[in-house]
Design a protein around this motif. Structure first.
Motif, mmCIF file in Angstrom:
data_model
loop_
_atom_site.group_PDB
_atom_site.id
_atom_site.type_symbol
_atom_site.label_atom_id
_atom_site.label_comp_id
_atom_site.label_asym_id
_atom_site.label_seq_id
_atom_site.Cartn_x
_atom_site.Cartn_y
_atom_site.Cartn_z
ATOM 1 N N ALA A 255 -0.721 -32.921 21.741
ATOM 2 C CA ALA A 255 -2.017 -32.749 22.355
ATOM 3 C C ALA A 255 -2.921 -31.218 22.722
ATOM 4 C CB ALA A 255 -2.201 -33.313 24.561
ATOM 5 N N GLY A 256 -2.114 -30.295 22.867
ATOM 6 C CA GLY A 256 -2.491 -28.444 22.680
ATOM 7 C C GLY A 256 -3.136 -28.415 24.144
ATOM 8 N N ASN A 257 -2.834 -28.274 25.080
ATOM 9 C CA ASN A 257 -4.000 -28.644 25.591
ATOM 10 C C ASN A 257 -2.473 -27.603 26.861
ATOM 11 O OD1 ASN A 257 -2.444 -30.116 26.475
ATOM 12 N ND2 ASN A 257 -4.380 -31.497 27.966
ATOM 13 N N HIS A 258 -1.753 -27.433 26.634
ATOM 14 C CA HIS A 258 -0.170 -26.804 27.648
ATOM 15 C C HIS A 258 0.794 -26.244 26.152
ATOM 16 C CE1 HIS A 258 2.859 -26.797 30.001
ATOM 17 N NE2 HIS A 258 2.218 -26.926 31.240
ATOM 18 N N PRO A 259 1.142 -25.356 27.059
ATOM 19 C CA PRO A 259 2.077 -24.531 26.783
ATOM 20 C C PRO A 259 3.549 -25.731 25.758
ATOM 21 C CG PRO A 259 1.458 -22.880 27.873
ATOM 22 C CD PRO A 259 1.244 -24.922 28.282
ATOM 23 N N ASN A 260 4.051 -26.618 26.800
ATOM 24 C CA ASN A 260 4.170 -27.257 26.808
ATOM 25 C C ASN A 260 4.763 -28.502 25.216
ATOM 26 O OD1 ASN A 260 6.779 -26.460 28.641
ATOM 27 N ND2 ASN A 260 6.045 -27.835 29.677
ATOM 28 N N PHE A 261 2.822 -28.441 25.295
ATOM 29 C CA PHE A 261 2.512 -29.697 24.177
ATOM 30 C C PHE A 261 1.678 -29.174 23.584
ATOM 31 C CE2 PHE A 261 3.336 -31.272 28.630
ATOM 32 C CZ PHE A 261 3.359 -32.395 27.946
ATOM 33 N N ALA A 262 2.071 -27.358 22.718
ATOM 34 C CA ALA A 262 1.414 -26.482 21.878
ATOM 35 C C ALA A 262 1.120 -27.316 20.528
ATOM 36 C CB ALA A 262 2.139 -25.683 21.825
ATOM 37 N N PHE A 263 0.215 -26.372 19.876
ATOM 38 C CA PHE A 263 0.071 -27.337 18.523
ATOM 39 C C PHE A 263 1.129 -26.119 17.672
ATOM 40 C CE2 PHE A 263 -4.873 -27.989 19.460
ATOM 41 C CZ PHE A 263 -4.524 -29.287 19.718
ATOM 42 N N GLY A 264 0.902 -27.006 16.865
ATOM 43 C CA GLY A 264 2.088 -26.484 15.490
ATOM 44 C C GLY A 264 2.038 -25.480 14.590
ATOM 45 N N SER A 265 0.541 -25.534 14.759
ATOM 46 C CA SER A 265 -0.410 -24.237 13.578
ATOM 47 C C SER A 265 -2.051 -23.496 14.010
ATOM 48 C CB SER A 265 -0.781 -24.695 12.086
ATOM 49 O OG SER A 265 -1.325 -25.386 12.123
ATOM 50 N N ILE A 266 -2.183 -22.329 13.463
ATOM 51 C CA ILE A 266 -3.469 -21.639 14.142
ATOM 52 C C ILE A 266 -4.702 -22.661 13.565
ATOM 53 C CG2 ILE A 266 -4.537 -20.051 14.017
ATOM 54 C CD1 ILE A 266 -1.893 -18.310 14.686
ATOM 55 N N LYS A 267 -4.117 -22.901 12.352
ATOM 56 C CA LYS A 267 -5.087 -23.286 11.666
ATOM 57 C C LYS A 267 -5.579 -24.551 11.843
ATOM 58 C CE LYS A 267 -6.869 -23.637 6.798
ATOM 59 N NZ LYS A 267 -7.198 -22.986 6.202
ATOM 60 N N TYR A 268 -4.961 -25.349 11.945
ATOM 61 C CA TYR A 268 -4.716 -27.329 12.586
ATOM 62 C C TYR A 268 -5.430 -26.837 14.295
ATOM 63 C CZ TYR A 268 -4.463 -31.041 14.733
ATOM 64 O OH TYR A 268 -4.669 -32.943 14.835
ATOM 65 N N ALA A 269 -5.315 -25.807 14.992
ATOM 66 C CA ALA A 269 -5.872 -26.008 16.297
ATOM 67 C C ALA A 269 -7.327 -25.139 16.433
ATOM 68 C CB ALA A 269 -5.301 -25.121 17.295
ATOM 69 N N LEU A 270 -7.759 -24.884 15.344
ATOM 70 C CA LEU A 270 -9.099 -23.775 15.249
ATOM 71 C C LEU A 270 -9.893 -25.549 14.476
ATOM 72 C CD1 LEU A 270 -8.090 -20.604 13.619
ATOM 73 C CD2 LEU A 270 -9.352 -21.257 15.844
ATOM 74 N N GLN A 271 -9.042 -25.816 13.235
ATOM 75 C CA GLN A 271 -9.991 -27.226 13.183
ATOM 76 C C GLN A 271 -10.349 -28.502 14.640
ATOM 77 O OE1 GLN A 271 -7.657 -28.434 9.599
ATOM 78 N NE2 GLN A 271 -8.684 -26.911 7.720
ATOM 79 N N TYR A 272 -9.324 -28.572 14.571
ATOM 80 C CA TYR A 272 -8.950 -29.468 15.897
ATOM 81 C C TYR A 272 -10.115 -28.878 17.085
ATOM 82 C CZ TYR A 272 -7.920 -32.065 19.702
ATOM 83 O OH TYR A 272 -8.032 -33.242 21.750
ATOM 84 N N ILE A 273 -10.206 -27.669 17.264
ATOM 85 C CA ILE A 273 -11.513 -27.352 18.276
ATOM 86 C C ILE A 273 -12.701 -27.452 17.772
ATOM 87 C CG2 ILE A 273 -12.556 -24.997 19.217
ATOM 88 C CD1 ILE A 273 -9.187 -23.619 19.404
ATOM 89 N N GLU A 274 -12.847 -26.361 16.448
ATOM 90 C CA GLU A 274 -14.241 -27.621 15.879
ATOM 91 C C GLU A 274 -15.008 -28.750 16.013
ATOM 92 O OE1 GLU A 274 -17.766 -26.539 13.946
ATOM 93 O OE2 GLU A 274 -16.217 -24.996 14.193
ATOM 94 N N GLU A 275 -13.245 -29.324 15.828
ATOM 95 C CA GLU A 275 -14.202 -30.917 16.010
ATOM 96 C C GLU A 275 -14.724 -31.191 17.278
ATOM 97 O OE1 GLU A 275 -11.391 -33.090 13.827
ATOM 98 O OE2 GLU A 275 -11.918 -31.966 11.832
ATOM 99 N N SER A 276 -13.616 -30.842 18.277
ATOM 100 C CA SER A 276 -13.904 -30.940 20.098
ATOM 101 C C SER A 276 -14.838 -30.557 20.691
ATOM 102 C CB SER A 276 -12.605 -30.656 20.688
ATOM 103 O OG SER A 276 -12.870 -29.249 21.111
ATOM 104 N N THR A 277 -15.520 -30.209 21.416
ATOM 105 C CA THR A 277 -16.488 -30.262 22.734
ATOM 106 C C THR A 277 -17.394 -29.310 22.150
ATOM 107 O OG1 THR A 277 -15.344 -29.658 24.354
ATOM 108 C CG2 THR A 277 -15.591 -31.509 24.701
#
Length: 179
Positions: free
Chosen positions: A58-80
């Motif tokens: 999910a990426g929304n908690h340190p215990n459920f963090a994303f594995g890459s910065i690039k993926y997280a930035l793309q996910y954020i772009e597509e979210s709210t």
């Protein structure tokens, strides 16, 4: 009722406003807007990246963090809509450059020497971070990238192509750059 919330000798813990409009181009409606620009916003969305994370989390908690910065930035772009904070937990991240930081997103390491971002061998001559409107990169190290004179790439920070800087300029602070 009218209250003066600009008193200099007072501190406000919380101010709750339902809706208020028509005050010389100022609107308050769960956010504050001046001439149509949202200001004074709290961080609505916090995200996390860890070297032990995985992009299927999910990426929304340190215990459920994303594995890459690039993926997280793309996910954020597509979210709210932002603002968003992407917390880069300690570790060395080998990422495919460039890393485009969407508008209203802060990429925040947990310390210059504890959060290190470096390119993959194939992207070491690409720009590291591409910045957009109201984006920020802070508290991390960028290392092991190279300048490519032929293509004029290999910068640590650069604006995205056609970056529309509308609300505020991108900001970089507390970043160590090692080439």
């Amino acid at each position: 009722l009218t209250y003066n919330i600009g008193q200099t000798d007072k501190r406000w813990g919380q101010v709750h406003v339902q809706t208020m409009t028509g005050l010389n181009n100022i609107t308050v409606d769960n956010t504050i807007s001046l001439a149509g620009v949202r200001v004074n916003l709290g961080i609505e969305n916090k995200w996390y990246v860890s070297t032990n994370g995985a992009n299927n989390l999910a990426g929304n908690h340190p215990n459920f963090a994303f594995g890459s910065i690039k993926y997280a930035l793309q996910y954020i772009e597509e979210s709210t809509a932002g603002p968003h904070e992407l917390h880069v937990l300690p570790g060395t991240y080998t990422e495919e450059f460039p890393l485009e930081v969407p508008a209203n997103v802060t990429v925040k390491g947990l310390g210059i020497r504890s959060a290190i971002v470096q390119p993959t061998p194939a992207t070491k001559q690409k720009d590291a971070f591409l910045l957009n409107d109201a984006s920020m990169v802070t508290d991390l190290t960028v290392q092991n990238f190279e300048y490519d004179a032929v293509n004029d790439t290999g910068y640590a920070f650069r604006f995205t192509n056609n970056a529309g800087i509308v609300t505020k300029s991108p900001y970089v602070q507390n970043v160590s750059v090692l080439t």
